[in-house]
Design a protein around this motif. Structure first.
Motif, PDB file in Angstrom:
ATOM      1  N   ARG A  26       0.829  -1.207   0.000  1.00 31.05           N
ATOM      2  CA  ARG A  26       0.000   0.000   0.000  1.00 31.05           C
ATOM      3  C   ARG A  26       0.861   1.255   0.000  1.00 31.05           C
ATOM      4  NH1 ARG A  26      -3.110   1.483   3.938  1.00 31.05           N
ATOM      5  NH2 ARG A  26      -5.037   1.987   2.824  1.00 31.05           N
ATOM      6  N   ASP A  27       2.050   1.176   0.620  1.00 31.41           N
ATOM      7  CA  ASP A  27       2.856   2.389   0.792  1.00 31.41           C
ATOM      8  C   ASP A  27       4.314   2.025   1.090  1.00 31.41           C
ATOM      9  OD1 ASP A  27       3.972   4.830   1.382  1.00 31.41           O
ATOM     10  OD2 ASP A  27       2.960   5.052   3.304  1.00 31.41           O
ATOM     11  N   PRO A  28       5.146   1.933   0.063  1.00 28.74           N
ATOM     12  CA  PRO A  28       6.560   1.617   0.292  1.00 28.74           C
ATOM     13  C   PRO A  28       7.429   2.822   0.626  1.00 28.74           C
ATOM     14  CG  PRO A  28       6.128   1.712  -2.056  1.00 28.74           C
ATOM     15  CD  PRO A  28       4.818   1.975  -1.366  1.00 28.74           C
ATOM     16  N   ASP A  29       6.838   4.029   0.732  1.00 28.85           N
ATOM     17  CA  ASP A  29       7.623   5.246   0.985  1.00 28.85           C
ATOM     18  C   ASP A  29       8.158   5.257   2.418  1.00 28.85           C
ATOM     19  OD1 ASP A  29       8.680   7.807   1.128  1.00 28.85           O
ATOM     20  OD2 ASP A  29       6.729   8.761   1.421  1.00 28.85           O
ATOM     21  N   PRO A  30       9.475   5.220   2.614  1.00 24.93           N
ATOM     22  CA  PRO A  30      10.026   5.213   3.968  1.00 24.93           C
ATOM     23  C   PRO A  30      10.089   6.592   4.617  1.00 24.93           C
ATOM     24  CG  PRO A  30      11.815   5.149   2.393  1.00 24.93           C
ATOM     25  CD  PRO A  30      10.535   5.134   1.587  1.00 24.93           C
ATOM     26  N   GLY A  31       9.881   7.652   3.833  1.00 23.83           N
ATOM     27  CA  GLY A  31      10.050   8.999   4.376  1.00 23.83           C
ATOM     28  C   GLY A  31       8.924   9.458   5.279  1.00 23.83           C
ATOM     29  N   GLY A  32       7.734   8.881   5.092  1.00 27.46           N
ATOM     30  CA  GLY A  32       6.589   9.343   5.863  1.00 27.46           C
ATOM     31  C   GLY A  32       6.731   9.126   7.356  1.00 27.46           C
ATOM     32  N   THR A  33       7.316   7.994   7.742  1.00 30.73           N
ATOM     33  CA  THR A  33       7.476   7.708   9.165  1.00 30.73           C
ATOM     34  C   THR A  33       8.375   8.737   9.835  1.00 30.73           C
ATOM     35  OG1 THR A  33       7.147   5.342   8.805  1.00 30.73           O
ATOM     36  CG2 THR A  33       8.250   5.985  10.837  1.00 30.73           C
ATOM     37  N   ALA A  34       9.465   9.112   9.166  1.00 30.37           N
ATOM     38  CA  ALA A  34      10.370  10.110   9.741  1.00 30.37           C
ATOM     39  C   ALA A  34       9.678  11.456   9.886  1.00 30.37           C
ATOM     40  CB  ALA A  34      11.615  10.244   8.866  1.00 30.37           C
ATOM     41  N   ARG A  35       8.847  11.831   8.928  1.00 32.91           N
ATOM     42  CA  ARG A  35       8.128  13.108   9.032  1.00 32.91           C
ATOM     43  C   ARG A  35       7.104  13.054  10.166  1.00 32.91           C
ATOM     44  NH1 ARG A  35       8.782  12.821   3.249  1.00 32.91           N
ATOM     45  NH2 ARG A  35       6.766  11.787   2.991  1.00 32.91           N
ATOM     46  N   GLN A  36       6.446  11.903  10.344  1.00 39.32           N
ATOM     47  CA  GLN A  36       5.522  11.768  11.473  1.00 39.32           C
ATOM     48  C   GLN A  36       6.258  11.860  12.807  1.00 39.32           C
ATOM     49  OE1 GLN A  36       3.300   8.133  10.998  1.00 39.32           O
ATOM     50  NE2 GLN A  36       1.822   9.048   9.595  1.00 39.32           N
ATOM     51  N   LEU A  37       7.426  11.215  12.897  1.00 39.06           N
ATOM     52  CA  LEU A  37       8.208  11.296  14.128  1.00 39.06           C
ATOM     53  C   LEU A  37       8.608  12.739  14.405  1.00 39.06           C
ATOM     54  CD1 LEU A  37       9.679  10.082  16.521  1.00 39.06           C
ATOM     55  CD2 LEU A  37      11.575   9.478  14.986  1.00 39.06           C
ATOM     56  N   ALA A  38       8.979  13.452  13.368  1.00 40.47           N
ATOM     57  CA  ALA A  38       9.318  14.865  13.537  1.00 40.47           C
ATOM     58  C   ALA A  38       8.112  15.659  14.037  1.00 40.47           C
ATOM     59  CB  ALA A  38       9.827  15.447  12.218  1.00 40.47           C
ATOM     60  N   ALA A  39       6.908  15.303  13.579  1.00 42.90           N
ATOM     61  CA  ALA A  39       5.691  15.983  14.054  1.00 42.90           C
ATOM     62  C   ALA A  39       5.516  15.799  15.553  1.00 42.90           C
ATOM     63  CB  ALA A  39       4.469  15.456  13.304  1.00 42.90           C
ATOM     64  N   ILE A  40       5.786  14.586  16.046  1.00 45.90           N
ATOM     65  CA  ILE A  40       5.702  14.336  17.482  1.00 45.90           C
ATOM     66  C   ILE A  40       6.700  15.194  18.238  1.00 45.90           C
ATOM     67  CG2 ILE A  40       6.055  12.614  19.289  1.00 45.90           C
ATOM     68  CD1 ILE A  40       5.146  10.487  17.259  1.00 45.90           C
ATOM     69  N   LEU A  41       7.955  15.172  17.785  1.00 45.98           N
ATOM     70  CA  LEU A  41       9.013  15.889  18.485  1.00 45.98           C
ATOM     71  C   LEU A  41       8.816  17.398  18.402  1.00 45.98           C
ATOM     72  CD1 LEU A  41      12.071  13.723  17.337  1.00 45.98           C
ATOM     73  CD2 LEU A  41      10.782  13.575  19.481  1.00 45.98           C
ATOM     74  N   ALA A  42       8.336  17.877  17.244  1.00 47.47           N
ATOM     75  CA  ALA A  42       8.121  19.320  17.072  1.00 47.47           C
ATOM     76  C   ALA A  42       6.977  19.837  17.938  1.00 47.47           C
ATOM     77  CB  ALA A  42       7.843  19.637  15.608  1.00 47.47           C
ATOM     78  N   SER A  43       6.108  18.943  18.390  1.00 44.52           N
ATOM     79  CA  SER A  43       4.958  19.354  19.196  1.00 44.52           C
ATOM     80  C   SER A  43       5.311  19.556  20.664  1.00 44.52           C
ATOM     81  CB  SER A  43       3.823  18.318  19.066  1.00 44.52           C
ATOM     82  OG  SER A  43       3.403  18.230  17.722  1.00 44.52           O
ATOM     83  N   GLY A  44       6.448  19.045  21.081  1.00 42.62           N
ATOM     84  CA  GLY A  44       6.938  19.306  22.430  1.00 42.62           C
ATOM     85  C   GLY A  44       6.082  18.705  23.526  1.00 42.62           C
ATOM     86  N   ASN A  45       6.189  19.323  24.701  1.00 46.26           N
ATOM     87  CA  ASN A  45       5.478  18.859  25.892  1.00 46.26           C
ATOM     88  C   ASN A  45       4.043  19.386  25.861  1.00 46.26           C
ATOM     89  OD1 ASN A  45       4.517  18.205  28.426  1.00 46.26           O
ATOM     90  ND2 ASN A  45       6.296  18.964  29.543  1.00 46.26           N
ATOM     91  N   ARG A  46       3.060  18.476  25.801  1.00 47.55           N
ATOM     92  CA  ARG A  46       1.658  18.860  25.669  1.00 47.55           C
ATOM     93  C   ARG A  46       0.881  18.722  26.983  1.00 47.55           C
ATOM     94  NH1 ARG A  46      -0.128  14.920  23.518  1.00 47.55           N
ATOM     95  NH2 ARG A  46       1.789  13.697  23.427  1.00 47.55           N
ATOM     96  N   THR A  47       1.589  18.583  28.094  1.00 47.88           N
ATOM     97  CA  THR A  47       0.927  18.331  29.378  1.00 47.88           C
ATOM     98  C   THR A  47      -0.106  19.400  29.707  1.00 47.88           C
ATOM     99  OG1 THR A  47       2.899  17.184  30.193  1.00 47.88           O
ATOM    100  CG2 THR A  47       1.300  17.932  31.827  1.00 47.88           C
ATOM    101  N   ARG A  48       0.263  20.669  29.576  1.00 47.72           N
ATOM    102  CA  ARG A  48      -0.672  21.751  29.896  1.00 47.72           C
ATOM    103  C   ARG A  48      -1.914  21.688  29.012  1.00 47.72           C
ATOM    104  NH1 ARG A  48       1.256  26.398  32.533  1.00 47.72           N
ATOM    105  NH2 ARG A  48       2.442  25.692  34.366  1.00 47.72           N
ATOM    106  N   ARG A  49      -1.719  21.359  27.753  1.00 44.12           N
ATOM    107  CA  ARG A  49      -2.853  21.276  26.830  1.00 44.12           C
ATOM    108  C   ARG A  49      -3.814  20.160  27.240  1.00 44.12           C
ATOM    109  NH1 ARG A  49      -2.445  21.982  20.445  1.00 44.12           N
ATOM    110  NH2 ARG A  49      -2.616  24.116  21.177  1.00 44.12           N
ATOM    111  N   LEU A  50      -3.263  19.048  27.722  1.00 46.47           N
ATOM    112  CA  LEU A  50      -4.115  17.922  28.097  1.00 46.47           C
ATOM    113  C   LEU A  50      -5.016  18.269  29.270  1.00 46.47           C
ATOM    114  CD1 LEU A  50      -1.800  14.790  27.740  1.00 46.47           C
ATOM    115  CD2 LEU A  50      -3.073  16.051  26.001  1.00 46.47           C
ATOM    116  N   GLU A  51      -4.615  19.238  30.074  1.00 44.04           N
ATOM    117  CA  GLU A  51      -5.437  19.648  31.211  1.00 44.04           C
ATOM    118  C   GLU A  51      -6.776  20.238  30.772  1.00 44.04           C
ATOM    119  OE1 GLU A  51      -2.911  22.306  33.311  1.00 44.04           O
ATOM    120  OE2 GLU A  51      -1.531  20.739  34.003  1.00 44.04           O
ATOM    121  N   ALA A  52      -6.885  20.602  29.489  1.00 44.64           N
ATOM    122  CA  ALA A  52      -8.121  21.200  28.981  1.00 44.64           C
ATOM    123  C   ALA A  52      -9.127  20.150  28.510  1.00 44.64           C
ATOM    124  CB  ALA A  52      -7.803  22.150  27.826  1.00 44.64           C
TER     125      ALA A  52
END
Length: 308
Positions: free
Chosen positions: A210-236
């Motif tokens: 369905r999807d042999p592109d290996p680059g997507g996983t790295a971009r998703q991981l970067a999305a997680i890391l770029a989002s930082g600490n979301r603890t305060r947001r979860l309080e909402a």
């Protein structure tokens, strides 16, 4: 083992901002809607049809979909981050975040004409579901966050021996890719879980086809890391929340589940002693019972509060 066919097959839906998501629906649309959100590098096919059949049999309308950059959904036209950028968490201005992926899912709900839903997310999918619940509370009836975390560097960190395997790029050839993914999934699962089976190879092979592109996983991981600490947001988050986590999870330590439950007001924490970072079939009865009980409890409360 019961299986089920999707209502309309795979569909590509425009969710806005140049993104299309591939999705499938199962069951009776008049039943409570449950959206399954998959984790990092995984596709909607990793929600097995027999598992979905059990949810449908218990009275739920189930939706599964490919997140952006995986499966048949839109792949973003930016270069994958290098290991050095991932380690330093320094990304370009064009790098998307978990909030962008949450907006994708809100757009999917709009396209499916679903006003509000129950969300069940695993790993990164839990982070996306958390973000939707925190930022679009009226769209979320309940939240179930499984083997996920808050983004804090003090919680939910992988065991150090996994880093070389996690940062190793997936090979491009089909057989090499299947072997690589089975080794990785075995490493992050609970001891004794057999994943290198004919069924496991078929599933991983299907995901490659369905999807042999290996680059997507790295971009998703970067999305997680770029989002930082979301603890305060979860309080909402106001939605009734169930947090499920494996005590043997080597990828997202159980401290991630504890931190998630602590951050979300009123959340209930369910620790599973023999669970790693995965949902093998042996755990379905325990996990599905908890999810369905949580969802149906919220549905009963909604009906009780509805005007006569």
């Amino acid at each position: 083992m019961s299986v089920i066919a999707s209502n309309d097959g795979e569909r590509l839906l425009d969710v806005g901002r140049g993104i299309e998501l591939c999705c499938e629906t199962f069951g009776d649309r008049s039943d409570p809607p449950l959206v399954l959100v998959m984790g990092l590098g995984m596709q909607m096919v990793h929600w097995p049809l027999p598992l979905i059949a059990q949810l449908v049999e218990r009275g739920l309308y189930v939706i599964r979909f490919d997140n952006r950059d995986r499966g048949r959904s839109t792949h973003v036209a930016i270069r994958p981050p290098t290991p050095a950028r991932l380690l330093t968490r320094r990304f370009g201005a064009d790098q998307y975040t978990l909030e962008d992926m949450a907006l994708d899912m809100v757009g999917l709900l709009d396209a499916l004409e679903l006003e509000s839903v129950h969300l069940v997310g695993v790993s990164m999918g839990g982070m996306i579901a958390q973000t939707v619940a925190a930022t679009r509370p009226k769209r979320v009836r309940s939240l179930t966050s499984i083997m996920s975390t808050t983004g804090s560097r003090r919680a939910g960190q992988p065991r150090p021996h996994l880093y070389p395997q996690l940062l190793k790029p997936a090979p491009r050839g089909r057989e090499a890719y299947v072997a690589h993914m089975l080794a990785l999934l075995t490493a992050i699962g609970a001891p004794g879980d057999a994943l290198d089976t004919p069924e496991g190879r078929t599933l991983v092979g299907e995901s490659y086809d369905r999807d042999p592109d290996p680059g997507g996983t790295a971009r998703q991981l970067a999305a997680i890391l770029a989002s930082g600490n979301r603890t305060r947001r979860l309080e909402a988050i106001m939605a009734p929340t169930l947090v499920i986590h494996g005590e043997q999870d080597p990828l997202v330590a159980a401290s991630g589940g504890r931190a998630t439950a602590k951050a979300i007001p009123g959340a209930r924490l369910m620790l599973v002693p023999d669970m790693g970072h995965g949902l093998p079939e042996r755990l379905w009865p325990q996990v599905l019972d908890a999810v369905v009980e949580h969802v149906m409890g919220v549905e009963r409360a909604r009906r009780a509060q509805a005007p006569v």
